[in-house]
Write a protein that holds these residues in place. Structure first.
Motif, PDB file in Angstrom:
ATOM      1  N   ALA A 219       0.810  -1.216   0.000  1.00  0.00           N
ATOM      2  CA  ALA A 219       0.000   0.000   0.000  1.00  0.00           C
ATOM      3  C   ALA A 219       0.850   1.276   0.000  1.00  0.00           C
ATOM      4  O   ALA A 219       0.449   2.297  -0.568  1.00  0.00           O
ATOM      5  CB  ALA A 219      -0.940  -0.003   1.203  1.00  0.00           C
ATOM      6  N   ASN A 220       2.019   1.234   0.649  1.00  0.00           N
ATOM      7  CA  ASN A 220       2.844   2.461   0.731  1.00  0.00           C
ATOM      8  C   ASN A 220       4.257   2.245   0.214  1.00  0.00           C
ATOM      9  O   ASN A 220       5.193   2.909   0.633  1.00  0.00           O
ATOM     10  CB  ASN A 220       2.890   2.967   2.175  1.00  0.00           C
ATOM     11  CG  ASN A 220       3.704   2.074   3.098  1.00  0.00           C
ATOM     12  OD1 ASN A 220       3.879   0.887   2.813  1.00  0.00           O
ATOM     13  ND2 ASN A 220       4.201   2.624   4.191  1.00  0.00           N
ATOM     14  N   TRP A 221       4.442   1.326  -0.733  1.00  0.00           N
ATOM     15  CA  TRP A 221       5.781   0.937  -1.186  1.00  0.00           C
ATOM     16  C   TRP A 221       6.583   2.115  -1.727  1.00  0.00           C
ATOM     17  O   TRP A 221       7.818   2.112  -1.655  1.00  0.00           O
ATOM     18  CB  TRP A 221       5.691  -0.175  -2.224  1.00  0.00           C
ATOM     19  CG  TRP A 221       5.123   0.230  -3.558  1.00  0.00           C
ATOM     20  CD1 TRP A 221       3.821   0.167  -3.949  1.00  0.00           C
ATOM     21  CD2 TRP A 221       5.840   0.757  -4.672  1.00  0.00           C
ATOM     22  NE1 TRP A 221       3.673   0.621  -5.231  1.00  0.00           N
ATOM     23  CE2 TRP A 221       4.900   0.983  -5.706  1.00  0.00           C
ATOM     24  CE3 TRP A 221       7.186   1.061  -4.906  1.00  0.00           C
ATOM     25  CZ2 TRP A 221       5.258   1.503  -6.954  1.00  0.00           C
ATOM     26  CZ3 TRP A 221       7.544   1.567  -6.149  1.00  0.00           C
ATOM     27  CH2 TRP A 221       6.593   1.793  -7.158  1.00  0.00           C
ATOM     28  N   ARG A 222       5.900   3.119  -2.264  1.00  0.00           N
ATOM     29  CA  ARG A 222       6.630   4.263  -2.820  1.00  0.00           C
ATOM     30  C   ARG A 222       7.419   5.024  -1.769  1.00  0.00           C
ATOM     31  O   ARG A 222       8.346   5.771  -2.105  1.00  0.00           O
ATOM     32  CB  ARG A 222       5.668   5.195  -3.554  1.00  0.00           C
ATOM     33  CG  ARG A 222       5.140   4.592  -4.855  1.00  0.00           C
ATOM     34  CD  ARG A 222       4.118   5.494  -5.532  1.00  0.00           C
ATOM     35  NE  ARG A 222       3.632   4.896  -6.774  1.00  0.00           N
ATOM     36  CZ  ARG A 222       2.676   3.983  -6.836  1.00  0.00           C
ATOM     37  NH1 ARG A 222       2.116   3.545  -5.700  1.00  0.00           N
ATOM     38  NH2 ARG A 222       2.294   3.492  -7.995  1.00  0.00           N
ATOM     39  N   ASP A 223       7.072   4.843  -0.504  1.00  0.00           N
ATOM     40  CA  ASP A 223       7.845   5.500   0.559  1.00  0.00           C
ATOM     41  C   ASP A 223       9.301   5.059   0.534  1.00  0.00           C
ATOM     42  O   ASP A 223      10.196   5.805   0.944  1.00  0.00           O
ATOM     43  CB  ASP A 223       7.238   5.189   1.933  1.00  0.00           C
ATOM     44  CG  ASP A 223       5.890   5.863   2.145  1.00  0.00           C
ATOM     45  OD1 ASP A 223       5.503   6.702   1.296  1.00  0.00           O
ATOM     46  OD2 ASP A 223       5.213   5.535   3.132  1.00  0.00           O
TER      47      ASP A 223
END
Length: 302
Positions: A219-223
């Motif tokens: 869900a937040n892999w771009r972090d």
């Protein structure tokens, strides 16, 4: 693309690329036998929570039929019995995906052979080479009984990339190069039977272990790109799964026989996308970055 009525075996489907491939084969309507060593009752040395039963359930939920069969692919008798079961229950095998690996906790980065743990290195070779040969030995006779069968050998890196780039250590390098050559060799034997063999590599895979390594989720892999900008080229395990489905559904799949392929490269040919609609193509980017003198090896956790 539909694979209704087709039967597949994804060897090494507990997690990562194997799970993604199995799920996408299910989404295309196939019956998919999924194997691995970690079940709800027994763990492998990975000591991780993913199980083959979960993978089978994902296959079924996607629209296919998932069948979990605990199998250690280093044990010839277990693989023989697995194939006998597929023959008994289905009478055919259309797709064999050799994704057995098991080396994430065994390889050491940038270690020459004299510094690398020898037992771990030799174990890695057995897990990545012997397992594939044992599985092919038992499963391919069933697959070639009907023309049009497809063998997919999953590795890390294209033949072009691996030919000129050192992959971590002699052990890891040999593991991944051997699978490429194995796919090429099987192609020679399968062609007279109307079957096809290819090697395929995902790009930078957002597997369960890779996401955990970077401290993110899907869900937040771009972090993770804040610290590792190159992670922007990464892909879900379902992307390489869609590549395998595209091959399996292609009536002219024999044109790829013996070739080294990538998920991103095949997306350019067949037009499929990742789950978010993107179409990452990691390996040309990695080569470009390497040529510019900046390290960007995508070696990771399948």
């Amino acid at each position: 693309m539909t694979l209704q009525g087709k039967v597949a075996l994804v060897a090494g489907a507990t997690r990562g690329a194997g799970r993604g491939i199995a799920t996408e084969l299910g989404a295309a309507g196939a019956t998919v036998y999924v194997t691995g060593r970690t079940t709800r009752d027994r763990q492998s040395e990975y000591a991780r929570p993913e199980t083959i039963e979960e993978t089978a359930e994902l296959v079924t939920a996607a629209g296919g039929k998932g069948v979990a069969v605990p199998t250690d692919h280093l044990v010839s008798d277990e693989v023989r019995d697995l194939v006998a079961r597929i023959r008994r229950e289905q009478g055919r095998l259309d797709v064999l995906v050799n994704d057995i690996w098991g080396g994430e906790k065994l390889f050491e980065w940038n270690k020459p052979v004299w510094d690398h743990n020898l037992d771990n290195g030799l174990r890695m070779l057995r897990l990545s080479i012997d397992t594939h040969l044992i599985t092919a030995h038992h499963a391919l006779p069933l697959m070639i009984e009907k023309p049009g069968g497809l063998l997919v050998e999953v590795t890390d890196g294209t033949a072009e990339y691996n030919a000129v780039n050192y992959r971590l250590s002699p052990f890891y390098d040999l593991c991944k190069s051997a699978v490429l050559r194995m796919a090429w060799a099987h192609a020679k034997d399968l062609a007279p039977h109307g079957a096809t063999s290819v090697a395929i590599t995902p790009g930078w895979l957002r597997s369960e272990m890779m996401l955990e390594h970077f401290g993110v989720t899907e869900a937040n892999w771009r972090d993770a790109t804040r610290n590792i900008p190159h992670f922007a080229i990464s892909e879900t395990p379902r992307f390489v799964g869609r590549a395998v489905v595209a091959l399996a559904a292609d009536p002219d799949v024999a044109r790829w026989n013996g070739q080294s392929l990538s998920s991103g490269g095949l997306a350019q040919v067949y037009g499929f996308t990742d789950l978010d609609g993107s179409r990452p193509n990691a390996w040309p980017y990695v080569v470009e970055v390497q040529d510019a003198g900046k390290p960007a090896d995508t070696t990771g956790y399948r």
